[in-house]
Design a protein around this motif. Structure first.
Motif, PDB file in Angstrom:
ATOM      1  N   ARG A  24       0.825  -1.211   0.000  1.00 19.49           N
ATOM      2  CA  ARG A  24       0.000   0.000   0.000  1.00 19.49           C
ATOM      3  C   ARG A  24       0.858   1.259   0.000  1.00 19.49           C
ATOM      4  N   LEU A  25       1.989   1.204   0.675  1.00 17.98           N
ATOM      5  CA  LEU A  25       2.890   2.354   0.681  1.00 17.98           C
ATOM      6  C   LEU A  25       3.321   2.723  -0.744  1.00 17.98           C
ATOM      7  N   LYS A  26       3.513   1.693  -1.566  1.00 18.84           N
ATOM      8  CA  LYS A  26       3.952   1.934  -2.957  1.00 18.84           C
ATOM      9  C   LYS A  26       2.937   2.738  -3.757  1.00 18.84           C
ATOM     10  N   THR A  27       1.674   2.650  -3.398  1.00 15.65           N
ATOM     11  CA  THR A  27       0.643   3.334  -4.198  1.00 15.65           C
ATOM     12  C   THR A  27      -0.031   4.481  -3.456  1.00 15.65           C
ATOM     13  N   ASP A  28       0.059   4.506  -2.135  1.00 16.38           N
ATOM     14  CA  ASP A  28      -0.750   5.452  -1.350  1.00 16.38           C
ATOM     15  C   ASP A  28       0.046   6.573  -0.696  1.00 16.38           C
ATOM     16  N   ALA A  29       1.363   6.593  -0.848  1.00 16.91           N
ATOM     17  CA  ALA A  29       2.144   7.630  -0.168  1.00 16.91           C
ATOM     18  C   ALA A  29       2.860   8.487  -1.205  1.00 16.91           C
ATOM     19  N   PRO A  30       2.849   9.804  -1.013  1.00 15.64           N
ATOM     20  CA  PRO A  30       3.354  10.723  -2.034  1.00 15.64           C
ATOM     21  C   PRO A  30       4.876  10.861  -2.048  1.00 15.64           C
ATOM     22  N   PHE A  31       5.512   9.843  -2.664  1.00 14.76           N
ATOM     23  CA  PHE A  31       6.958   9.862  -2.905  1.00 14.76           C
ATOM     24  C   PHE A  31       7.196   9.743  -4.403  1.00 14.76           C
ATOM     25  N   TRP A  32       8.244  10.392  -4.876  1.00 14.21           N
ATOM     26  CA  TRP A  32       8.638  10.270  -6.288  1.00 14.21           C
ATOM     27  C   TRP A  32      10.140  10.045  -6.350  1.00 14.21           C
TER      28      TRP A  32
END
Lengths: 143, 83, 143, 83
Positions: free
Chosen positions: C109-117
């Motif tokens: 979920r972190l891969k899709t739900d947290a705003p990192f680029w």
């Protein structure tokens, strides 16, 4: 790299990570002596020789099945206090799903396929821990 | 043939290992357990309920029905509880 | 205990384990900067404030769903070198299946739900990493 | 209304944030993107393909069809790639 250790020494997490980190994704499982149900000490007996062979077979099976770059199993034997680490399983792969699945596989199968026996002292009385049917079920889902 | 005992099997028997030479009629691990039981009160106590026993033959886990002809080492122990 | 850290500092595994070990079973996932495909540096940008809120929501959701005694998410931002740890996710529970599942849930979920680029420099050229459809699939299996 | 841009959206626009007051006809995040596109060549380059954009309204991830009436902060960015 396959790393299998059966030892009376405490498990050094930082050192185990250093050895495991051979790719992009590392998954680990660590089992601790429970501190919450009155267990004063835990003692682990094993079958020297057969234990190391069983753990090495498991690690090799996981490495082949999930294309791991590293697999580690460290299991303590002898006396332990509540909160201490009994077992550490780690996997490394290029892909996170492979690392996570292989780690779950190793700890499930280790519970049923490796010759360890736990003896607990609770309220001054010592007893051998009974095997749990749920462990057999968890291990069976991988075959 | 070398026998190894672990956990409460070892404790009840009072030995970690012993050497035995079973007769040819003792064909399987289960036969071996039945043959060992009368050796001492400790053996009898350890081997009362074979359903609670597990075994390894030459360090490989096996069912109790496994033949033992020609094997060097048999280990008898309770279900494992590691991890 | 919920622990969420977004920081430019290196991730200290031994310290994270000390904080996590609140029960019998600890599962972790660690992501490393890949060293194998010519990446010279990786830079992580994020959305300050929103990142910490998103990670805290995820950790709280996992804690409630799997009755965790502890959940940790540590994510690095800023520049990183190959082999360095980008992300560490850890879960602690009385039961190993809960710890393992919650850990897989958190990293998916972190891969899709947290705003990192992520921005990679490969062979001297810098480019933003493209999102992968497999990450959406991995995250979707938890809902 | 405060706008935040991240990753290549920020780079193409050349700004990390700006304050705007869109007209009432700009009802959703998608409307906002279309309204912003002509502001500069950088905005146009960033907003060429709305299918490649994601958004957060007051720090919550939302679809581009989400209304923006009364919101304080809108962030526009590419799909996330953390972890």
């Amino acid at each position: 790299m396959i790393r299998v250790i059966v030892s009376r020494d405490a498990i050094d997490i930082a050192d185990e990570f250093t050895q495991l980190e051979q790719g992009g994704a590392v998954a680990t499982f660590t089992g601790l002596v429970r501190a919450d149900d009155g267990v004063a000490t835990l003692e682990l007996e094993h079958y020297p020789g057969a234990t190391e062979a069983a753990l090495t077979r498991l690690a090799e099976e996981a490495r082949a099945r999930w294309s791991l770059t590293a697999a580690t199993i460290v299991h303590r034997v002898g006396p332990m206090a509540p909160g201490e680490r009994i077992v550490f399983v780690g996997t490394c792969s290029a892909h996170r799903a492979a690392a996570l699945e292989a780690c779950a596989f190793l700890i499930d199968r280790l519970k049923t396929d490796a010759p360890f026996w736990k003896r607990e002292t609770v309220d001054g009385a010592s007893r051998w821990v009974e095997a749990r049917a749920t462990d057999d079920h968890a291990a069976a889902r991988w075959s | 043939m070398k026998l190894l005992y672990f956990a409460w099997v070892r404790e009840r028997i009072g030995l970690a290992e012993e050497d035995v030479t079973p007769p040819a009629t003792v064909a399987t691990v289960a036969d071996l357990v039945a043959w060992l039981a009368p050796r001492s009160p400790g053996h009898a106590a350890a081997f009362t309920d074979p359903a609670r026993l597990r075994a390894a033959v030459d360090q490989a886990f096996v069912p109790l029905e496994t033949p033992i002809a020609g094997v060097r080492e048999v280990a008898i122990f309770p279900p494992v509880t590691g991890g």
